[in-house]
Write a protein that holds these residues in place. Sequence first.
Motif, short mmCIF file in Angstrom:
data_model
loop_
_atom_site.label_atom_id
_atom_site.label_comp_id
_atom_site.label_asym_id
_atom_site.label_seq_id
_atom_site.Cartn_x
_atom_site.Cartn_y
_atom_site.Cartn_z
N ASP A 152 0.87 -1.16 0.00
CA ASP A 152 0.00 0.00 0.00
C ASP A 152 0.91 1.23 0.00
OD1 ASP A 152 -1.70 2.11 0.54
OD2 ASP A 152 -2.60 1.22 2.33
N VAL A 153 0.90 2.01 -1.08
CA VAL A 153 1.84 3.13 -1.18
C VAL A 153 1.59 4.20 -0.12
CG1 VAL A 153 2.34 2.82 -3.63
CG2 VAL A 153 0.43 4.27 -2.94
N ARG A 154 0.43 4.15 0.51
CA ARG A 154 0.16 5.08 1.61
C ARG A 154 0.94 4.69 2.86
NH1 ARG A 154 -6.16 4.26 2.02
NH2 ARG A 154 -5.30 2.14 2.19
N ARG A 155 1.29 3.38 2.94
CA ARG A 155 2.00 2.85 4.11
C ARG A 155 3.00 1.79 3.65
NH1 ARG A 155 -0.99 -0.34 6.99
NH2 ARG A 155 -2.34 -0.82 5.24
N PRO A 156 3.97 2.13 2.81
CA PRO A 156 4.88 1.11 2.28
C PRO A 156 5.67 0.39 3.35
CG PRO A 156 5.73 3.32 1.84
CD PRO A 156 4.32 3.48 2.34
N GLU A 157 5.93 1.08 4.47
CA GLU A 157 6.71 0.46 5.54
C GLU A 157 6.02 -0.77 6.13
OE1 GLU A 157 3.78 3.18 7.31
OE2 GLU A 157 5.25 3.40 5.69
N SER A 158 4.70 -0.88 5.95
CA SER A 158 3.98 -2.02 6.51
C SER A 158 4.34 -3.33 5.81
CB SER A 158 2.47 -1.78 6.44
OG SER A 158 2.01 -1.81 5.09
N SER A 159 4.95 -3.27 4.63
CA SER A 159 5.30 -4.49 3.90
C SER A 159 6.79 -4.79 3.93
CB SER A 159 4.82 -4.38 2.45
OG SER A 159 3.41 -4.39 2.39
N PHE A 160 7.59 -3.98 4.63
CA PHE A 160 9.03 -4.24 4.71
C PHE A 160 9.32 -5.62 5.31
CE2 PHE A 160 10.32 0.53 4.91
CZ PHE A 160 10.15 0.62 3.54
N ALA A 161 8.57 -5.99 6.35
CA ALA A 161 8.83 -7.27 7.02
C ALA A 161 8.61 -8.44 6.07
CB ALA A 161 7.94 -7.41 8.26
#
Length: 200
Positions: free
Chosen positions: A114-123
């Motif tokens: 989700d480009v609004r929250r890209p950090e959520s997919s780092f893991a």
Amino acid sequence: MTGSDATLQKVSAPDTVKILIAGGFGVGKTTMVGSVSEIVPLRTEEPLTTAGLGIDDLNGIEEKKATTVALDFGRITVSQDLVLYLFGTPGQQRFWFMWNDLAVGALGAVVLVDVRRPESSFAAIDFFERRKIPFVIGVNGFYGEHPYEPEEIRESLALPEDAQVLLCDARERGSCRDVLIALIDQLIATTTRGSHPSPP
């Protein structure tokens, strides 16, 4: 070839491939599995409750009312010879312990972002990189919007140049199918290169 041999060849079972659909909390994993599955998907969603306050980060997804607590499961027939079994992973950190079990036997993965929250997919990206499980990035365009180009997203996620970054809409079957086919093409290309090593 006898008639019976020909009959057996025609009815031979297709190859089945296990694929994970991963990413952060609320990126659209359940939606993607449900959109593309040719069977009624198995879902393990539960309503969000006050027990998750201070634990589940709803910043940017305040409208979310339920969450996957185990897995999502669906199936799609790509061709007469190939069937994909799709396993959606839980997104919240408190359920990440299940990822290792879900990854057993998986040949590849789609990491939704989700480009609004890209950090959520780092893991999720780190998980597959460390285990050397091939993956593609599916950039889920919420409300049908894609404000960034794939090259910009690849750079922001610090991915190598050959990493596939694909714009998609988790609500659209055709869009999700295209992402899965891109992953399968990548797996086939990798296997083909591995079976034909370069001469010394």
